[in-house]
Write a protein that holds these residues in place. Structure first.
Motif, PDB file in Angstrom:
ATOM      1  N   HIS A 136       0.858  -1.184   0.000  1.00 28.35           N
ATOM      2  CA  HIS A 136       0.000   0.000   0.000  1.00 28.35           C
ATOM      3  C   HIS A 136       0.894   1.235   0.000  1.00 28.35           C
ATOM      4  CE1 HIS A 136      -3.362   2.693   1.138  1.00 28.35           C
ATOM      5  NE2 HIS A 136      -2.408   3.327   1.796  1.00 28.35           N
ATOM      6  N   TYR A 137       0.731   2.106  -0.978  1.00 28.06           N
ATOM      7  CA  TYR A 137       1.493   3.350  -1.049  1.00 28.06           C
ATOM      8  C   TYR A 137       0.585   4.555  -0.835  1.00 28.06           C
ATOM      9  CZ  TYR A 137       5.740   1.163  -2.917  1.00 28.06           C
ATOM     10  OH  TYR A 137       6.877   0.408  -3.080  1.00 28.06           O
ATOM     11  N   HIS A 138       1.036   5.464   0.028  1.00 28.72           N
ATOM     12  CA  HIS A 138       0.477   6.817   0.074  1.00 28.72           C
ATOM     13  C   HIS A 138       1.567   7.714  -0.489  1.00 28.72           C
ATOM     14  CE1 HIS A 138      -2.069  10.098   1.943  1.00 28.72           C
ATOM     15  NE2 HIS A 138      -0.958  10.750   1.583  1.00 28.72           N
ATOM     16  N   THR A 139       1.274   8.387  -1.592  1.00 31.55           N
ATOM     17  CA  THR A 139       2.283   9.192  -2.276  1.00 31.55           C
ATOM     18  C   THR A 139       2.197  10.650  -1.848  1.00 31.55           C
ATOM     19  OG1 THR A 139       2.330   7.730  -4.191  1.00 31.55           O
ATOM     20  CG2 THR A 139       3.138   9.971  -4.513  1.00 31.55           C
ATOM     21  N   PHE A 140       3.314  11.169  -1.354  1.00 33.86           N
ATOM     22  CA  PHE A 140       3.431  12.580  -1.017  1.00 33.86           C
ATOM     23  C   PHE A 140       4.121  13.283  -2.189  1.00 33.86           C
ATOM     24  CE2 PHE A 140       3.116  10.529   3.116  1.00 33.86           C
ATOM     25  CZ  PHE A 140       2.234  11.349   3.791  1.00 33.86           C
ATOM     26  N   VAL A 141       3.375  14.092  -2.917  1.00 37.35           N
ATOM     27  CA  VAL A 141       3.939  14.842  -4.040  1.00 37.35           C
ATOM     28  C   VAL A 141       4.580  16.114  -3.474  1.00 37.35           C
ATOM     29  CG1 VAL A 141       3.464  15.993  -6.228  1.00 37.35           C
ATOM     30  CG2 VAL A 141       2.170  13.938  -5.584  1.00 37.35           C
ATOM     31  N   GLU A 142       5.881  16.169  -3.537  1.00 42.59           N
ATOM     32  CA  GLU A 142       6.611  17.289  -2.941  1.00 42.59           C
ATOM     33  C   GLU A 142       6.657  18.480  -3.892  1.00 42.59           C
ATOM     34  OE1 GLU A 142       9.914  14.953  -0.227  1.00 42.59           O
ATOM     35  OE2 GLU A 142      10.486  15.718  -2.201  1.00 42.59           O
ATOM     36  N   VAL A 143       6.484  19.664  -3.327  1.00 43.74           N
ATOM     37  CA  VAL A 143       6.686  20.888  -4.097  1.00 43.74           C
ATOM     38  C   VAL A 143       7.947  21.587  -3.612  1.00 43.74           C
ATOM     39  CG1 VAL A 143       4.220  21.184  -4.539  1.00 43.74           C
ATOM     40  CG2 VAL A 143       5.247  22.294  -2.554  1.00 43.74           C
ATOM     41  N   LEU A 144       8.615  22.254  -4.538  1.00 41.83           N
ATOM     42  CA  LEU A 144       9.800  23.043  -4.241  1.00 41.83           C
ATOM     43  C   LEU A 144       9.669  24.378  -4.950  1.00 41.83           C
ATOM     44  CD1 LEU A 144      10.863  19.858  -4.995  1.00 41.83           C
ATOM     45  CD2 LEU A 144      12.933  20.823  -3.995  1.00 41.83           C
ATOM     46  N   GLY A 145       9.958  25.454  -4.241  1.00 40.08           N
ATOM     47  CA  GLY A 145       9.901  26.767  -4.858  1.00 40.08           C
ATOM     48  C   GLY A 145      10.054  27.852  -3.816  1.00 40.08           C
ATOM     49  N   THR A 168      -3.613   6.780  -2.818  1.00 43.20           N
ATOM     50  CA  THR A 168      -3.901   8.048  -2.153  1.00 43.20           C
ATOM     51  C   THR A 168      -2.689   8.968  -2.219  1.00 43.20           C
ATOM     52  OG1 THR A 168      -3.260   7.073  -0.034  1.00 43.20           O
ATOM     53  CG2 THR A 168      -5.607   7.094  -0.569  1.00 43.20           C
ATOM     54  N   THR A 169      -2.962  10.264  -2.329  1.00 44.68           N
ATOM     55  CA  THR A 169      -1.884  11.239  -2.457  1.00 44.68           C
ATOM     56  C   THR A 169      -2.111  12.434  -1.550  1.00 44.68           C
ATOM     57  OG1 THR A 169      -3.015  12.355  -4.281  1.00 44.68           O
ATOM     58  CG2 THR A 169      -1.423  10.655  -4.881  1.00 44.68           C
ATOM     59  N   MET A 193      -8.554  21.442   2.623  1.00 42.91           N
ATOM     60  CA  MET A 193      -9.606  21.063   1.690  1.00 42.91           C
ATOM     61  C   MET A 193      -9.620  19.554   1.437  1.00 42.91           C
ATOM     62  SD  MET A 193     -10.180  22.384  -2.236  1.00 42.91           S
ATOM     63  CE  MET A 193      -8.591  21.675  -2.727  1.00 42.91           C
ATOM     64  N   SER A 194      -8.443  18.958   1.236  1.00 43.97           N
ATOM     65  CA  SER A 194      -8.359  17.536   0.884  1.00 43.97           C
ATOM     66  C   SER A 194      -8.427  16.618   2.093  1.00 43.97           C
ATOM     67  CB  SER A 194      -7.059  17.266   0.127  1.00 43.97           C
ATOM     68  OG  SER A 194      -5.930  17.470   0.962  1.00 43.97           O
ATOM     69  N   LYS A 195      -8.190  17.183   3.280  1.00 44.62           N
ATOM     70  CA  LYS A 195      -8.154  16.405   4.524  1.00 44.62           C
ATOM     71  C   LYS A 195      -7.111  15.288   4.440  1.00 44.62           C
ATOM     72  CE  LYS A 195     -12.940  17.427   5.775  1.00 44.62           C
ATOM     73  NZ  LYS A 195     -14.274  16.897   6.145  1.00 44.62           N
ATOM     74  N   MET A 196      -5.978  15.614   3.840  1.00 43.35           N
ATOM     75  CA  MET A 196      -4.864  14.678   3.723  1.00 43.35           C
ATOM     76  C   MET A 196      -3.690  15.167   4.568  1.00 43.35           C
ATOM     77  SD  MET A 196      -5.379  11.957   2.003  1.00 43.35           S
ATOM     78  CE  MET A 196      -6.607  11.256   0.881  1.00 43.35           C
ATOM     79  N   PRO A 197      -2.867  14.246   5.074  1.00 45.40           N
ATOM     80  CA  PRO A 197      -1.725  14.641   5.904  1.00 45.40           C
ATOM     81  C   PRO A 197      -0.601  15.249   5.079  1.00 45.40           C
ATOM     82  CG  PRO A 197      -1.686  12.287   5.523  1.00 45.40           C
ATOM     83  CD  PRO A 197      -2.978  12.782   4.937  1.00 45.40           C
TER      84      PRO A 197
END
Length: 390
Positions: A136-145, A168-169, A193-197
């Motif tokens: 099971h993967y929960h993917t954290f899409v990282e932002v940089l800027g 899930t992401t 809004m997404s209620k995601m960690p």
């Protein structure tokens, strides 16, 4: 037909270890019961007896599958900033090579008893591997800027990347030193809004704190080499953690990863604000990059939960949570396995929102079963190995 596994100890995690206990599971891996050896349900049953401890499958809350092709490439003990520079320079290689390395890393995680992973990405390249994985993967899409004017555009691109994953992401910040306060505020709105960690690299180097306290140190040279304009960034006269957490709503679940140079004041800051924080430690990666590990006892003063991760093969020799546990028990021999097994299982499952299935040996769950061999009572030894039972 149900299967019965027995070991010297069965460790449910949510209750006391059962000496010579037995776990009954269905063909689908769902737990029917955890029994003492004299339970009447065991009469006439065939028991698969093992030496060691049976524990739930491991939950790895911090990994970077897409960096797997860098295994053994970056030297140890470079320090964080030279490590980051080498990661940046090595990201663009043949895609077939990256895919092959990710598939091998996914198998390694599985064979080392990992059932769930919080994986961190900057691209969609790992989507296919995850779609076909038994993990099971929960993917954290990282932002940089770090440029304020680019915040909205960066978030929009991250949303496009997140759509590539069937699992899930969450869209999250890479680290305080790589994300502007404007982008942090947009991420906060997204998380509400997404209620995601969220999951954020935190204080992996003392240079991060120098940057935030004084706008000084090696990070200035790092930005200059990348051609980044940070003229808008002002010294905060406080550590990075105390700065960026003020941009996030208190109710958002946040995993703070590494924490190698978090001070007692930083930890108390989190406690005083009543933040919904879990601390994730990746001790082998910390030793690989900086040669030190966090002052673990300071974090145990307060009731925030602790989880474990492996980081990537760019900064670790193995993707194995048992290896992380061994390192912690070596450096902190006073730790009790009855506590640290929660860090490797239930706490991570709770943070990722999957504790209804994973993290403990309870009726109705399907958390996977690991056998830890060469154990010492309810405890691991340097010789302990993990064998995945289901």
């Amino acid at each position: 037909m149900n299967t019965f596994f027995s070991a010297d100890y069965v460790v449910p995690v949510t209750s006391k270890a059962v000496k010579n206990g037995i776990v009954e599971i269905t063909d689908d891996g769902v737990i029917v019961g955890v029994y003492p050896p004299d339970h009447p349900n065991l009469l006439g049953r065939t028991i698969n007896r093992k030496k060691g401890m049976i524990v739930p499958g491991f939950v790895n809350t911090h990994c970077h599958l897409e960096l797997s092709h860098m295994a053994g490439v970056i030297p140890k003990h470079t320090g964080l900033i030279p490590f980051l520079q080498q990661v940046i320079s090595m990201r663009t290689v043949n895609e077939d090579q990256i895919q092959k390395a990710m598939k091998a890393a996914d198998r390694q995680l599985y064979n080392n008893g990992v059932v769930a992973v919080g994986d961190h990405v900057n691209t969609g390249i790992s989507a296919a591997v995850k779609a076909h994985s038994n993990i099971h993967y929960h993917t954290f899409v990282e932002v940089l800027g770090f440029e304020p004017e680019a915040a909205a555009q960066i978030l929009a691109a991250a949303r496009e990347t997140a759509l590539l994953f069937k699992n899930t992401t969450s869209i999250t910040a890479h680290a305080p030193y790589s994300v502007s306060k404007e982008l942090f505020r947009l991420l906060n709105e997204e998380a509400v809004m997404s209620k995601m960690p969220l999951s954020v690299h935190n204080q992996e180097s003392e240079e991060e704190n120098r940057l935030f306290r004084y706008k000084a140190g090696q990070f200035l040279d790092f930005y200059r080499a990348l051609g980044r304009d940070i003229s808008g960034f002002k010294a905060q006269a406080r550590n990075s953690l105390q700065t960026f957490m003020s941009y996030l709503s208190p109710e958002i679940p946040v995993l703070l990863v590494h924490n190698t140079f978090s001070s007692s004041k930083d930890i108390y800051f989190i406690e005083r604000q009543g933040r919904n924080v879990s601390w994730c430690f990746c001790p082998n990666a910390n030793l690989y990059i900086e040669g030190v590990i966090p002052k673990l006892r300071n974090f145990m003063t307060y009731p925030h939960k602790i989880t474990l991760g492996t980081d990537s093969l760019a900064s670790n020799d193995r993707l194995c949570l048992l290896s992380e546990l061994k390192t912690l028990h070596k450096h902190f021999p006073e730790l009790l396995f009855g506590e640290t097994i929660k860090w490797a299982t239930l706490n991570g499952a709770q943070f990722l929102g999957i504790a209804e299935k994973y993290g403990s040996l309870e009726v109705g769950k399907a958390p996977g079963l690991n056998l830890l061999t060469h154990s010492n009572g309810v405890g691991i030894t340097p010789d302990t190995e993990v064998v995945r039972l289901i």
